[in-house]
Write an enzyme that holds these catalytic residues in place. Structure first.
Site, PDB file in Angstrom:
ATOM      1  N   HIS A 181      36.259  12.663  -6.744  1.00 12.58           N
ATOM      2  CA  HIS A 181      36.923  13.741  -6.005  1.00 12.58           C
ATOM      3  C   HIS A 181      36.870  13.424  -4.512  1.00 12.58           C
ATOM      4  O   HIS A 181      36.040  12.623  -4.062  1.00 12.58           O
ATOM      5  CB  HIS A 181      36.292  15.116  -6.304  1.00 12.58           C
ATOM      6  CG  HIS A 181      34.801  15.178  -6.109  1.00 12.58           C
ATOM      7  ND1 HIS A 181      34.073  16.305  -6.395  1.00 12.58           N
ATOM      8  CD2 HIS A 181      33.906  14.266  -5.651  1.00 12.58           C
ATOM      9  CE1 HIS A 181      32.793  16.074  -6.122  1.00 12.58           C
ATOM     10  NE2 HIS A 181      32.669  14.863  -5.670  1.00 12.58           N
TER      11      HIS A 181
ATOM     12  N   GLN B 156      44.099  13.843  -4.948  1.00 13.01           N
ATOM     13  CA  GLN B 156      43.574  15.169  -4.597  1.00 13.01           C
ATOM     14  C   GLN B 156      43.739  15.388  -3.102  1.00 13.01           C
ATOM     15  O   GLN B 156      43.784  14.430  -2.336  1.00 13.01           O
ATOM     16  CB  GLN B 156      42.065  15.199  -4.868  1.00 13.01           C
ATOM     17  CG  GLN B 156      41.678  15.955  -6.105  1.00 13.01           C
ATOM     18  CD  GLN B 156      40.190  16.204  -6.189  1.00 13.01           C
ATOM     19  OE1 GLN B 156      39.400  15.765  -5.358  1.00 13.01           O
ATOM     20  NE2 GLN B 156      39.802  16.942  -7.213  1.00 13.01           N
TER      21      GLN B 156
ATOM     22  N   ARG C  95      38.915   9.245 -12.880  1.00 15.00           N
ATOM     23  CA  ARG C  95      37.980   9.840 -13.838  1.00 15.00           C
ATOM     24  C   ARG C  95      38.116   9.177 -15.181  1.00 15.00           C
ATOM     25  O   ARG C  95      39.211   8.777 -15.588  1.00 15.00           O
ATOM     26  CB  ARG C  95      38.226  11.340 -13.961  1.00 15.00           C
ATOM     27  CG  ARG C  95      37.769  12.046 -12.722  1.00 15.00           C
ATOM     28  CD  ARG C  95      37.635  13.530 -12.891  1.00 15.00           C
ATOM     29  NE  ARG C  95      37.557  14.115 -11.546  1.00 15.00           N
ATOM     30  CZ  ARG C  95      37.758  15.387 -11.276  1.00 15.00           C
ATOM     31  NH1 ARG C  95      38.045  16.223 -12.247  1.00 15.00           N
ATOM     32  NH2 ARG C  95      37.673  15.824 -10.047  1.00 15.00           N
TER      33      ARG C  95
ATOM     34  N   TRP D  77      32.428  15.123 -13.860  1.00 18.86           N
ATOM     35  CA  TRP D  77      33.046  14.133 -12.979  1.00 18.86           C
ATOM     36  C   TRP D  77      32.707  12.718 -13.436  1.00 18.86           C
ATOM     37  O   TRP D  77      32.412  11.849 -12.637  1.00 18.86           O
ATOM     38  CB  TRP D  77      32.582  14.350 -11.524  1.00 18.86           C
ATOM     39  CG  TRP D  77      33.207  15.537 -10.884  1.00 18.86           C
ATOM     40  CD1 TRP D  77      34.433  15.606 -10.307  1.00 18.86           C
ATOM     41  CD2 TRP D  77      32.629  16.842 -10.748  1.00 18.86           C
ATOM     42  NE1 TRP D  77      34.668  16.867  -9.822  1.00 18.86           N
ATOM     43  CE2 TRP D  77      33.573  17.648 -10.077  1.00 18.86           C
ATOM     44  CE3 TRP D  77      31.418  17.413 -11.126  1.00 18.86           C
ATOM     45  CZ2 TRP D  77      33.349  18.981  -9.775  1.00 18.86           C
ATOM     46  CZ3 TRP D  77      31.187  18.738 -10.821  1.00 18.86           C
ATOM     47  CH2 TRP D  77      32.137  19.522 -10.161  1.00 18.86           C
TER      48      TRP D  77
ATOM     49  N   VAL E 159      29.779  24.879  -3.711  1.00 15.81           N
ATOM     50  CA  VAL E 159      30.324  26.101  -3.080  1.00 15.81           C
ATOM     51  C   VAL E 159      29.611  27.344  -3.636  1.00 15.81           C
ATOM     52  O   VAL E 159      29.207  27.375  -4.787  1.00 15.81           O
ATOM     53  CB  VAL E 159      31.857  26.228  -3.286  1.00 15.81           C
ATOM     54  CG1 VAL E 159      32.627  25.395  -2.292  1.00 15.81           C
ATOM     55  CG2 VAL E 159      32.266  25.876  -4.708  1.00 15.81           C
TER      56      VAL E 159
ATOM     57  N   ALA F 189      35.870  25.399   1.407  1.00 18.51           N
ATOM     58  CA  ALA F 189      36.399  24.097   0.971  1.00 18.51           C
ATOM     59  C   ALA F 189      37.241  24.307  -0.277  1.00 18.51           C
ATOM     60  O   ALA F 189      37.051  25.278  -1.007  1.00 18.51           O
ATOM     61  CB  ALA F 189      35.254  23.137   0.649  1.00 18.51           C
TER      62      ALA F 189
HETATM   63  N1  PHE Z   1      35.863  18.611  -5.988  1.00 20.38           N
HETATM   64  C1  PHE Z   1      36.292  19.601  -6.916  1.00 20.38           C
HETATM   65  C2  PHE Z   1      36.967  18.886  -8.107  1.00 20.38           C
HETATM   66  O1  PHE Z   1      37.253  17.744  -8.011  1.00 20.38           O
HETATM   67  C3  PHE Z   1      37.285  20.567  -6.304  1.00 20.38           C
HETATM   68  C4  PHE Z   1      36.638  21.418  -5.256  1.00 20.38           C
HETATM   69  C5  PHE Z   1      36.641  21.023  -3.939  1.00 20.38           C
HETATM   70  C6  PHE Z   1      36.064  22.617  -5.628  1.00 20.38           C
HETATM   71  C7  PHE Z   1      36.047  21.827  -2.986  1.00 20.38           C
HETATM   72  C8  PHE Z   1      35.471  23.429  -4.681  1.00 20.38           C
HETATM   73  C9  PHE Z   1      35.501  23.026  -3.370  1.00 20.38           C
HETATM   74  O2  PHE Z   1      37.187  19.505  -9.129  1.00 20.38           O
END
Ligand code: PHE
Length: 349
Positions: free
Chosen positions: A180, A220, A206, A166, A263, A317
């Site tokens: 994100h 997103q 990014r 990220w 997660v 999520a």
């Molecule tokens: N935040 C992650 C991304 O930007 C996506 C994601 C969100 C994955 C929530 C799992 C749960 O790639």
């Protein structure tokens, strides 16, 4: 009438006046010119009116009769000419007005170009609509946030190697253009009591080398659902329902394990290919599936950081890229088109 004007002089003068006026009348072009001619020829101060007025002073009754007849005849002739000329000017005007002031109501009007809502914004509104009908609230992220919300609260402590995926733009005082929409997870989870259902549509940034599938700026939609007894199957059900609505067709979903620090279990959700309906095509690389989003069950640490007891509550999520969804919906092959300012592209939506 002056004494030196005798009967012959008068007759001659009347004849001259008539031919003079006839000449003027013949060259008059419009009603305004004609109006002043009328005053000049027949008005109270006109020479002919004057002659007529003074006939009574002629001594010889014979003269009176001749001059009277002649002058009256001249008057009538001129009156007739005047009204004929008036009619012909009017007629010409009406004949021309059709050409000059013609109004073609079948011609297209002047078109004012107005802008319209950008396709990405339109599609975000559609996503919001679908999720709201499923009971989700909508939150928007801060475009610039701190390390704590973008990383730490989603289980990415300082120096965590996963931060590399990220990589982003930093300000000089250590704020970041969010990478994100997970940056809102902690704010939402800590400000509400379960059940919590929320989506977060927002712009992310990014540090990315751009190509047909990658942009440094994109949108997103994050989703979170926390309650007692929430499980992975619930998530797949919610997302399958969403995608079927979004693509207006029945779709299948598939979960494959993957790693995201926030997660557990975490994974990628794939969708049966929208373009070939799972038969296999160049877009899905003949697999029939499209990897579409990252998702999973919210990590217990993330819940704890938001003061939610992971032993009582569980949640899921996800996060998906809006542009990618639109690209599949409309078979667009280059993500860079969205922010290119290319009107030929934008006008199609
Ligand atoms: N935040 C992650 C991304 O930007 C996506 C994601 C969100 C994955 C929530 C799992 C749960 O790639």
């Amino acid at each position: 009438m002056a004494d030196d004007i005798n009967n012959d002089n008068l007759l001659e003068r009347i004849g001259k006046l008539v031919s003079e006026y006839k000449e003027s009348l013949s060259i008059a072009q419009d009603l305004i010119a004609l109006e002043s001619l009328e005053i000049k020829i027949l008005g109270r101060k006109s020479e002919l009116t004057n002659i007529l007025k003074n006939i009574k002073d002629l001594k010889d009754p014979q003269d009176k009769k001749r001059v009277g007849q002649e002058a009256n005849f001249a008057k009538q002739t001129l009156e007739k000419l005047l009204s004929e000329k008036k009619e012909s000017i009017k007629k010409d005007y009406l004949a021309n007005v059709e050409i000059k002031e013609k109004l073609d109501i079948t011609l297209p009007g002047t078109k004012f170009e107005t802008g319209h809502i950008h396709p990405v914004t339109q599609m975000i509104a559609l996503c919001e609509d679908i999720f709201m009908k499923m009971g989700f609230d909508v939150y928007y992220p801060n475009a610039i946030d701190d390390d704590y919300h973008n990383f730490e609260t989603v289980n990415l402590p300082p120096n965590h190697p996963a931060r590399d995926s990220w990589d982003t733009f930093w300000t000089e005082d250590d704020h970041i253009a969010i990478t994100h929409t997970s940056s809102m997870q902690n704010r939402i989870l800590s400000s509400k009591n379960p059940p919590i259902r929320a989506i977060v549509p927002g712009r992310c940034f990014r540090h990315e080398a751009t190509d047909a599938r990658h942009e440094h700026t994109f949108n997103q939609i994050e989703g979170i659902y926390v309650d007692k007894g929430v499980n992975l199957t619930n998530m797949l059900g919610v997302l399958q329902e969403f995608f079927s609505k979004f693509y207006e067709k029945e779709v299948k979903v598939k979960f494959t394990p993957d790693f995201f620090p926030f997660v557990e279990p975490g994974g990628m959700m794939s969708l049966s290919c929208i373009l070939c309906d799972g038969k296999g095509c160049s877009v899905c690389k003949q697999t029939g599936w499209l990897e579409i989003l990252g998702c999973g069950m919210i990590h217990p640490k993330v819940l704890e950081m938001a003061n939610i007891d992971p032993n009582t509550y569980s949640g899921f999520a996800w996060g998906f890229g809006v542009e990618r969804l639109i690209m599949l919906k409309y078979d667009i092959n280059d993500i860079r088109l969205f922010y290119s300012g290319n009107l030929d592209f934008l006008k199609q939506f």
